[in-house]
Write a protein that holds these residues in place. Structure first.
Motif, PDB file in Angstrom:
ATOM      1  N   GLN A  77       0.831  -1.206   0.000  1.00 27.65           N
ATOM      2  CA  GLN A  77       0.000   0.000   0.000  1.00 27.65           C
ATOM      3  C   GLN A  77       0.864   1.254   0.000  1.00 27.65           C
ATOM      4  O   GLN A  77       0.587   2.220  -0.711  1.00 27.65           O
ATOM      5  N   ASP A  78       1.921   1.203   0.774  1.00 26.13           N
ATOM      6  CA  ASP A  78       2.813   2.365   0.888  1.00 26.13           C
ATOM      7  C   ASP A  78       3.531   2.628  -0.440  1.00 26.13           C
ATOM      8  O   ASP A  78       3.586   3.758  -0.919  1.00 26.13           O
ATOM      9  N   SER A  81       1.120   4.081  -2.995  1.00 22.92           N
ATOM     10  CA  SER A  81       0.754   5.483  -2.804  1.00 22.92           C
ATOM     11  C   SER A  81       1.940   6.421  -3.001  1.00 22.92           C
ATOM     12  O   SER A  81       1.765   7.612  -3.213  1.00 22.92           O
ATOM     13  N   ARG A  82       3.158   5.882  -2.952  1.00 24.45           N
ATOM     14  CA  ARG A  82       4.322   6.701  -3.276  1.00 24.45           C
ATOM     15  C   ARG A  82       4.574   6.763  -4.784  1.00 24.45           C
ATOM     16  O   ARG A  82       5.535   7.385  -5.232  1.00 24.45           O
ATOM     17  N   ARG A 125      -2.218   9.522 -13.439  1.00 22.61           N
ATOM     18  CA  ARG A 125      -2.297   8.509 -12.377  1.00 22.61           C
ATOM     19  C   ARG A 125      -3.736   8.166 -12.057  1.00 22.61           C
ATOM     20  O   ARG A 125      -4.632   8.977 -12.235  1.00 22.61           O
ATOM     21  N   SER A 128      -5.133   5.462  -6.823  1.00 19.14           N
ATOM     22  CA  SER A 128      -4.246   4.708  -5.946  1.00 19.14           C
ATOM     23  C   SER A 128      -2.782   5.091  -6.096  1.00 19.14           C
ATOM     24  O   SER A 128      -1.977   4.817  -5.212  1.00 19.14           O
TER      25      SER A 128
ATOM     26  N   PRO B  12      -3.757   6.812   1.888  1.00 18.33           N
ATOM     27  CA  PRO B  12      -2.597   7.066   2.744  1.00 18.33           C
ATOM     28  C   PRO B  12      -2.067   8.477   2.496  1.00 18.33           C
ATOM     29  O   PRO B  12      -2.205   9.005   1.395  1.00 18.33           O
ATOM     30  N   THR B  14       0.796   9.387   2.029  1.00 19.42           N
ATOM     31  CA  THR B  14       1.811   9.406   0.968  1.00 19.42           C
ATOM     32  C   THR B  14       1.187   9.634  -0.401  1.00 19.42           C
ATOM     33  O   THR B  14       1.816  10.194  -1.285  1.00 19.42           O
ATOM     34  N   ARG B  15      -0.072   9.203  -0.569  1.00 18.68           N
ATOM     35  CA  ARG B  15      -0.727   9.406  -1.868  1.00 18.68           C
ATOM     36  C   ARG B  15      -0.921  10.909  -2.114  1.00 18.68           C
ATOM     37  O   ARG B  15      -0.811  11.377  -3.243  1.00 18.68           O
ATOM     38  N   LEU B  18       2.371  12.300  -3.024  1.00 17.20           N
ATOM     39  CA  LEU B  18       2.682  11.971  -4.421  1.00 17.20           C
ATOM     40  C   LEU B  18       2.027  12.969  -5.364  1.00 17.20           C
ATOM     41  O   LEU B  18       2.568  13.327  -6.404  1.00 17.20           O
ATOM     42  N   THR B  55       9.225  10.899   2.889  1.00 17.51           N
ATOM     43  CA  THR B  55       8.628   9.951   1.955  1.00 17.51           C
ATOM     44  C   THR B  55       9.494   9.701   0.729  1.00 17.51           C
ATOM     45  O   THR B  55       9.641   8.566   0.278  1.00 17.51           O
TER      46      THR B  55
END
Lengths: 138, 151
Positions: A77-78, A81-82, A125, A128, B12, B14-15, B18, B55
């Motif tokens: 998941q991490d 999302s990165r 994108r 997600s 999250p 982090t999304r 991003l 991140t």
């Protein structure tokens, strides 16, 4: 020997949200939506580009136990999302028109249509964090 | 969208970060400031830079500047635009600090870089995203780090 590519798998944070995005925003069609109670309600969900019947994109929930332990699930998941997941590449007849249509529907673009020696490409994108591109070949 | 179903989906943090990184990639030509980026990431400006660094391993300013330098190298290789024009085209405003940063990263002036590098596209057929991802210089300290993200 192997004959044909039929499905590619994409991790998504939320299958309902992904289904809305892929169908309503990207204009794909629902191909399969099957929930299997005996597999812990595993949901096989796939969409595809209209007109390309033989390839589907499977929108896969990130599973916890017994498939992955919680830590692994969190890591996937991490990374997703990165923006560290893989990407899918599409073609388009008209990159600029496709860009404007998708943009007007609220798709997040990472790159506007850009002229390249091989054509015009653009990047966006999904919610997600998966990375997609399309190209109008010259 | 004209849908009757409203989904509330947990994403999250982090999304959201991003999204700020993507904004840099998409709009590096503009005078992006930390406030704009932080808003996209749903964070306060104070939190944003730290979380971005945690991140992605570098500050948003470093990422923005290296993105601009990477795009500048592409323009040097693939166009005949002047160095001053390229500086403005990638969102930087001072040719002096552009040349300084460029030289620190690539070891040569933009003009010398152009002379030494034929267009990559002439050698390999790779998508823009690959060029952008792999050609971006590694982060290091820039003199401009002490300023805001404004070029």
């Amino acid at each position: 020997m192997l004959k044909q590519l039929t499905h590619v798998q994409v991790w998504v944070h939320d299958q309902d949200e992904a289904l809305k995005f892929y169908t309503e925003k990207l204009g794909m069609e629902l191909r399969e939506d099957v929930t299997v109670p005996e597999l812990g309600n595993f949901r096989w969900l796939s969409v595809g580009v209209p007109g390309q019947e033989d390839v589907a994109i499977t929108l896969m929930d990130i599973p916890g136990p017994p498939v992955f332990d919680e830590e692994t699930r969190q890591k996937i998941q991490d990374l997703l999302s990165r923006g560290a997941s893989g990407g899918l590449f599409f073609s388009a007849d008209n990159a600029q028109a496709t860009y404007e249509e998708l943009k007007s529907r609220g798709v997040d673009f990472t790159q506007e249509p850009t002229e390249q020696p091989y054509g015009i490409d653009a990047g966006f994108r999904d919610p997600s964090g998966n990375h997609f591109r399309f190209m109008q070949q010259s | 969208m004209g849908s009757t179903l409203t989904l509330v989906v947990y994403l999250p943090s982090t999304r959201h970060l991003l999204r700020a990184k993507d904004l840099i990639d998409a709009r590096y030509r503009e005078p992006l400031d930390i406030q704009t980026l932080a808003r996209v990431a749903h964070l306060s400006s104070a939190h944003f830079s730290r979380e971005f660094r945690r991140t992605f391993g570098e500050t948003p300013h470093q990422y923005l500047l290296t993105r601009r330098l990477e795009r500048a190298t592409a323009l040097l290789r693939n166009t005949d635009h002047s160095v001053a024009d390229i500086c403005l085209e990638v969102g930087l405003t001072s040719v002096g600090s552009f040349t300084t940063s460029f030289r620190r990263v690539y070891g040569v002036t933009p003009t010398a870089y152009r002379r030494a590098h034929p267009p990559a596209a002439a050698r390999a057929r790779v998508p823009t995203c690959v060029l952008q991802a792999y050609a971006r210089p590694q982060s290091r300290s820039f003199r401009e780090d002490s300023r805001t993200a404004r070029g």
